[in-house]
Design an enzyme around this catalytic site. Sequence first.
Site, short mmCIF file in Angstrom:
data_model
loop_
_atom_site.label_atom_id
_atom_site.label_comp_id
_atom_site.label_asym_id
_atom_site.label_seq_id
_atom_site.Cartn_x
_atom_site.Cartn_y
_atom_site.Cartn_z
N SER A 1 0.84 -1.20 0.00
CA SER A 1 0.00 0.00 0.00
C SER A 1 0.87 1.25 0.00
O SER A 1 2.08 1.18 0.24
CB SER A 1 -0.93 0.01 1.22
OG SER A 1 -0.17 0.04 2.42
N SER B 1 10.47 10.97 7.99
CA SER B 1 9.40 11.96 7.98
C SER B 1 9.94 13.28 8.52
O SER B 1 10.75 13.30 9.46
CB SER B 1 8.23 11.50 8.86
OG SER B 1 7.32 12.57 9.09
N TYR C 1 5.48 7.78 17.45
CA TYR C 1 5.75 7.69 16.01
C TYR C 1 6.87 8.65 15.61
O TYR C 1 7.79 8.27 14.87
CB TYR C 1 4.47 8.02 15.23
CG TYR C 1 4.68 8.10 13.74
CD1 TYR C 1 4.81 6.95 12.97
CD2 TYR C 1 4.77 9.33 13.10
CE1 TYR C 1 5.00 7.02 11.60
CE2 TYR C 1 4.96 9.41 11.73
CZ TYR C 1 5.08 8.25 10.99
OH TYR C 1 5.29 8.34 9.63
N LYS D 1 10.77 8.22 13.91
CA LYS D 1 11.26 8.91 12.73
C LYS D 1 12.61 9.57 13.01
O LYS D 1 13.46 9.67 12.11
CB LYS D 1 10.25 9.94 12.26
CG LYS D 1 8.91 9.35 11.80
CD LYS D 1 9.07 8.51 10.53
CE LYS D 1 9.10 7.03 10.74
NZ LYS D 1 9.23 6.25 9.48
#
Length: 303
Positions: free
Chosen positions: A25, A144, A171, A175
């Site tokens: 995906s 990110s 999260y 990163k």
Amino acid sequence: MALTWTVDDMPDQTGRTVVVTGATSGLGRIAAARLAEAGATVLMAVRDTAKGERVRAQMRGDVEVYRVDLADLGSIRMFAESLGSRRIDVLINNAGLPARERELTPEGYERVIATNHLGPFALTGLLLNRFRPNRLPRVVTVGSNFYRQVRSGTDDENLTAAGSFQPLRQYVRSKVSNLLFAQELDRRLRAEGSPIRSFAAHPGMAWTGMQENLGSVAERVFVAALGALVARSAEAGALPILFAATDPRARADAFHGPSQRKWDKRVHFSAIVAPGNDPERAARQWAIAEAATGVHYLSGVRP
């Protein structure tokens, strides 16, 4: 520095073998499809092989599906062993997991940091001796720009995320770890005299579907509102990743990504800033990851 670059500018990938994690995906799916169309043999490393086969059936070119769960060190080792004597040219550490609540892996580590950092660390180490030296061998770590939201040192050693658990913050911590790893890997590879290069890339604010599963309701509403203003398509977000994986002009000292302006289609070379540019913290994190995963590589090599 910025370059105008599209998939039409991608060098011919015939003869190259590329491993792409999280290829069912979003960014991983697009990267796998475009690389296969350019002639590469693509190994989709995915958790759900049934879904992987359905996705593969929609792609053109030489694509194979393998199972790997980056939150499970046993699964990572089985994947590496399943490749037998196969050689590779590129590893794209793309798979990423958002968080909603604290969950532990079979080894007892918090699932986001395990999937986004410890798993890619272990996978890279287990595949490192499979790279062919003469075909632009490289590891691409997908990060990110959210890493900038961490303003001070974090508890890198707390791999279980004990205590108060904040999904979005966890999260973002992962990163930061991605960037520290990408740079430390390149430093160690250069010190050893290896031809393999390590690059970091990010999609900018690209809508991939992950945002729908990120953090609390309030955090998802905030990210959705921000995305409505600046988000680009996943196809556009994949361009910096493909550039880092294939173009000779990719740089280890830069974070390859898009501009914040949606109309700007160029690949930008951004400086990596704090907290993602600390060599001492990167070396400390490397030692922690080795101890946590049991995968040791380039251990005695530091510039």
